[in-house]
Design a protein around this motif. Structure first.
Motif, PDB file in Angstrom:
ATOM      1  N   ALA A 128      -3.523-102.470  37.596  1.00 36.78           N
ATOM      2  CA  ALA A 128      -3.893-102.608  36.184  1.00 36.78           C
ATOM      3  C   ALA A 128      -3.228-101.545  35.326  1.00 36.78           C
ATOM      4  N   ALA A 129      -3.155-100.310  35.820  1.00 39.06           N
ATOM      5  CA  ALA A 129      -2.574 -99.218  35.042  1.00 39.06           C
ATOM      6  C   ALA A 129      -1.093 -99.442  34.776  1.00 39.06           C
ATOM      7  N   TYR A 130      -0.418-100.102  35.685  1.00 39.39           N
ATOM      8  CA  TYR A 130       1.033-100.290  35.566  1.00 39.39           C
ATOM      9  C   TYR A 130       1.410-101.251  34.439  1.00 39.39           C
ATOM     10  N   HIS A 131       0.717-102.364  34.307  1.00 33.20           N
ATOM     11  CA  HIS A 131       1.229-103.483  33.523  1.00 33.20           C
ATOM     12  C   HIS A 131       1.372-103.245  32.019  1.00 33.20           C
ATOM     13  N   PRO A 162      -7.326-104.176  30.224  1.00 33.91           N
ATOM     14  CA  PRO A 162      -7.335-104.048  28.764  1.00 33.91           C
ATOM     15  C   PRO A 162      -7.610-102.624  28.294  1.00 33.91           C
ATOM     16  N   LEU A 163      -8.370-101.848  29.062  1.00 37.92           N
ATOM     17  CA  LEU A 163      -8.616-100.452  28.688  1.00 37.92           C
ATOM     18  C   LEU A 163      -7.323 -99.647  28.752  1.00 37.92           C
ATOM     19  N   PHE A 164      -6.518 -99.895  29.776  1.00 41.94           N
ATOM     20  CA  PHE A 164      -5.214 -99.233  29.833  1.00 41.94           C
ATOM     21  C   PHE A 164      -4.327 -99.693  28.678  1.00 41.94           C
ATOM     22  N   GLY A 165      -4.468-100.962  28.277  1.00 39.48           N
ATOM     23  CA  GLY A 165      -3.717-101.439  27.117  1.00 39.48           C
ATOM     24  C   GLY A 165      -4.076-100.692  25.853  1.00 39.48           C
ATOM     25  N   LEU A 166      -5.373-100.429  25.655  1.00 37.29           N
ATOM     26  CA  LEU A 166      -5.805 -99.653  24.485  1.00 37.29           C
ATOM     27  C   LEU A 166      -5.221 -98.243  24.515  1.00 37.29           C
ATOM     28  N   LEU A 167      -5.197 -97.631  25.685  1.00 34.77           N
ATOM     29  CA  LEU A 167      -4.631 -96.287  25.804  1.00 34.77           C
ATOM     30  C   LEU A 167      -3.149 -96.277  25.440  1.00 34.77           C
ATOM     31  N   VAL A 168      -2.425 -97.277  25.897  1.00 35.85           N
ATOM     32  CA  VAL A 168      -0.986 -97.339  25.632  1.00 35.85           C
ATOM     33  C   VAL A 168      -0.724 -97.618  24.158  1.00 35.85           C
ATOM     34  N   ASP A 169      -1.580 -98.402  23.502  1.00 40.98           N
ATOM     35  CA  ASP A 169      -1.401 -98.675  22.079  1.00 40.98           C
ATOM     36  C   ASP A 169      -1.570 -97.415  21.241  1.00 40.98           C
ATOM     37  N   ARG A 170      -2.408 -96.505  21.680  1.00 36.11           N
ATOM     38  CA  ARG A 170      -2.658 -95.287  20.909  1.00 36.11           C
ATOM     39  C   ARG A 170      -1.583 -94.230  21.104  1.00 36.11           C
ATOM     40  N   ARG A 171      -0.994 -94.194  22.300  1.00 31.07           N
ATOM     41  CA  ARG A 171      -0.006 -93.162  22.584  1.00 31.07           C
ATOM     42  C   ARG A 171       0.861 -93.603  23.757  1.00 31.07           C
ATOM     43  N   HIS A 172       2.156 -93.259  23.668  1.00 29.71           N
ATOM     44  CA  HIS A 172       3.070 -93.619  24.752  1.00 29.71           C
ATOM     45  C   HIS A 172       2.656 -92.910  26.038  1.00 29.71           C
ATOM     46  N   ARG A 173       2.438 -93.677  27.078  1.00 32.71           N
ATOM     47  CA  ARG A 173       2.039 -93.122  28.370  1.00 32.71           C
ATOM     48  C   ARG A 173       2.871 -93.753  29.479  1.00 32.71           C
ATOM     49  N   GLY A 174       4.156 -93.465  29.461  1.00 32.72           N
ATOM     50  CA  GLY A 174       5.051 -94.027  30.462  1.00 32.72           C
ATOM     51  C   GLY A 174       4.745 -93.572  31.873  1.00 32.72           C
ATOM     52  N   TRP A 175       4.070 -92.421  32.012  1.00 25.36           N
ATOM     53  CA  TRP A 175       3.756 -91.930  33.352  1.00 25.36           C
ATOM     54  C   TRP A 175       2.799 -92.854  34.097  1.00 25.36           C
ATOM     55  N   LEU A 176       2.103 -93.749  33.357  1.00 21.57           N
ATOM     56  CA  LEU A 176       1.215 -94.696  34.024  1.00 21.57           C
ATOM     57  C   LEU A 176       1.981 -95.676  34.909  1.00 21.57           C
ATOM     58  N   ILE A 177       3.261 -95.865  34.644  1.00 17.00           N
ATOM     59  CA  ILE A 177       4.033 -96.823  35.441  1.00 17.00           C
ATOM     60  C   ILE A 177       4.150 -96.355  36.890  1.00 17.00           C
ATOM     61  N   GLY A 209      -0.004-103.410  23.641  1.00 17.61           N
ATOM     62  CA  GLY A 209      -0.555-103.036  24.939  1.00 17.61           C
ATOM     63  C   GLY A 209      -1.820-103.800  25.260  1.00 17.61           C
ATOM     64  N   THR A 210      -2.693-103.939  24.257  1.00 21.99           N
ATOM     65  CA  THR A 210      -3.909-104.719  24.446  1.00 21.99           C
ATOM     66  C   THR A 210      -3.571-106.180  24.735  1.00 21.99           C
ATOM     67  N   ALA A 211      -2.577-106.717  24.014  1.00 20.06           N
ATOM     68  CA  ALA A 211      -2.186-108.118  24.212  1.00 20.06           C
ATOM     69  C   ALA A 211      -1.687-108.349  25.635  1.00 20.06           C
ATOM     70  N   SER A 212      -0.818-107.457  26.117  1.00 22.76           N
ATOM     71  CA  SER A 212      -0.308-107.635  27.483  1.00 22.76           C
ATOM     72  C   SER A 212      -1.397-107.374  28.510  1.00 22.76           C
ATOM     73  N   GLY A 213      -2.312-106.441  28.218  1.00 23.29           N
ATOM     74  CA  GLY A 213      -3.403-106.177  29.146  1.00 23.29           C
ATOM     75  C   GLY A 213      -4.346-107.351  29.304  1.00 23.29           C
ATOM     76  N   LEU A 214      -4.526-108.117  28.222  1.00 26.36           N
ATOM     77  CA  LEU A 214      -5.449-109.240  28.254  1.00 26.36           C
ATOM     78  C   LEU A 214      -4.778-110.559  28.653  1.00 26.36           C
ATOM     79  N   THR A 215      -3.455-110.563  28.816  1.00 26.36           N
ATOM     80  CA  THR A 215      -2.767-111.787  29.233  1.00 26.36           C
ATOM     81  C   THR A 215      -2.070-111.597  30.570  1.00 26.36           C
ATOM     82  N   LEU A 216      -1.075-110.690  30.615  1.00 25.35           N
ATOM     83  CA  LEU A 216      -0.361-110.486  31.874  1.00 25.35           C
ATOM     84  C   LEU A 216      -1.311-110.029  32.968  1.00 25.35           C
ATOM     85  N   GLY A 217      -2.166-109.043  32.662  1.00 20.12           N
ATOM     86  CA  GLY A 217      -3.121-108.583  33.663  1.00 20.12           C
ATOM     87  C   GLY A 217      -4.243-109.568  33.897  1.00 20.12           C
TER      88      GLY A 217
END
Length: 423
Positions: free
Chosen positions: A107-110, A57-72, A328-336
């Motif tokens: 976790a960082a990927y999803h 979920p922390l990675f989800g928060l980061l992705v919601d604030r700014r596009h971070r495609g490099w995390l994939i 991002g938070t939604a997917s972090g708290l469900t898919l992950g």
């Protein structure tokens, strides 16, 4: 639907979740070659899965604030390094730390990958199911790959397990340059949030019910995938090969269930595959837990994998529609969370297995699955309109549109209603 982009993201999902599936596949080898107990290997499952559920979920928060495609690519490369290190480590603490590193990478990927897959697929449940099935296929390939590599070269030869991640990272770098050459600019999370917040608010109460459902989904799934091979070998006197084959069949059945769930969701609404999946999963798990023979256990495992993944893709898109301003938070708290939080219960369940056997543990998580069924019956659908396609400014009278303008006559949107920022 942007099929090329979705196909490539699905390929990266195969590689990422290959390393998630490698954790339970490694456990029998760690027990036989390092003489770890159930409690010890459950601790390794906790390191990989439980920690992933906390940080995702922390990675989800980061992705919601700014596009971070490099995390994939960073995610699946980190996962590969962790799994390789865990297999080659010469002590239990180092094995545990490497497994934890793998969980962080997974976790960082999803969150960023799921957001990009949703943008590529729009409202289609089949699109999300195709992306999701990539993870299931990766997990299904893991037992065969781990058995081939470790069985042939031992734990010290497990550096070969990093090859898929390295090859995919090279492809990621190449496609990134190609997309920039074509002028592709990903839509930012901030833009998506602003568009969603203008007409819809986050429904945290409904999202809370969905989180409860995924938690109750996760405990039985992670427990079965961690203990199925051991159950077949120790309780039913099957071979190591039969245990690995049962785990592979379970995850392959999960892939079929994911695709079927997406198809059912598009035809009959998301609630149909969600509720049907939980209804069918309960008797399937009972067949695994109380199987009198290997054949019955394998049959139950196949039915269990199929049923448990019918709700998978619809739950991800439903979560993003419950929280349209925080995808991002939604997917972090469900898919992950769905794939990881069951690891939090692994040490306690491992101690219970040491004391009372695997059948007792499987019977206990059957009760948890009944709770998941009850939670799923309380879920309600929420369908948001698809974002309008991006338009270029109208030309001045008497001028021609530039070549490649996506708008048709009189500014009509291009066929297919592409999601802004994708190609």
């Amino acid at each position: 639907m942007k099929r090329g982009q979705l196909a490539f993201l699905t390929g990266t999902h195969i590689v990422n979740d290959l390393y998630q599936g490698a954790v339970p596949a490694l456990l029998p080898f760690l027990m036989s070659q390092r003489h770890y107990s159930y409690t010890a290997v459950s601790g390794i499952a906790l390191a990989a899965s439980g920690l992933s559920s906390v940080v995702q979920p922390l990675f989800g928060l980061l992705v919601d604030r700014r596009h971070r495609g490099w995390l994939i690519p960073a995610g699946f490369l980190t996962a590969a390094a962790g799994i390789t290190g865990a297999a080659m480590a010469d002590s239990y603490p180092l094995t545990w730390l490497c497994a934890a590193l793998a969980g962080i990478g997974i976790a960082a990927y999803h969150p960023p990958a799921t957001n990009q897959a949703r943008a590529a697929g729009g409202q289609s449940q089949r699109a999300m199911s195709l992306f999701s099935v990539g993870g299931t296929l990766g997990a299904s390939l893991a037992p065969a790959l781990v058995t081939l590599v470790v069985g042939s070269y031992g734990l010290n030869g497990s550096w070969l397990l990093a090859v898929p991640a390295l090859a995919t990272a090279l492809l990621w770098a190449a496609q990134g340059r190609w997309q920039r050459y074509r002028g592709h600019t990903p839509a930012t999370a901030a833009t998506n949030r602003a568009a969603a917040a203008s007409t819809h608010r986050d429904d945290w109460r409904a999202f809370g019910r969905l989180v409860a459902t995924t938690v109750a989904w996760s405990v039985p799934y992670v427990t079965v995938t961690s203990m199925l091979a051991l159950h077949i070998q120790r309780d039913l006197h099957g071979s190591t090969g039969l245990g690995a084959a049962a785990l592979t069949l379970l995850t392959l059945a999960g892939a079929a269930g994911t695709l079927l769930g997406g198809w059912l969701g598009d035809r009959h609404g998301r609630m149909t595959p969600i509720r049907t999946g939980y209804l069918l999963a309960v008797p399937a798990l009972a067949a695994v837990a109380f199987a009198p023979s290997v054949g019955v256990a394998v049959t139950g495992a196949v039915a269990f994998g199929l049923a448990m993944f019918l709700p998978f893709a619809p739950q991800v898109t439903l979560a993003q529609d419950y929280l349209p301003t925080r995808p991002g938070t939604a997917s972090g708290l469900t898919l992950g969370l769905a794939m990881s939080v069951g690891g939090l219960a692994a040490p306690a369940l491992g101690r219970l297995a040491d004391a009372h056997g695997l059948r007792t543990v499987l019977a206990l998580v059957l009760g948890v699955l009944v709770l998941a069924l009850g939670c799923s019956l309380r879920l309600r659908d929420r369908v948001l309109p698809e974002p309008a396609p991006e338009r270029l400014p109208e030309p001045e009278p008497g001028t021609e549109r530039p070549e490649g303008d996506p708008a048709g006559p009189a500014g009509a949107p291009a066929a297919g209603g592409a999601v802004p920022g994708g190609r």
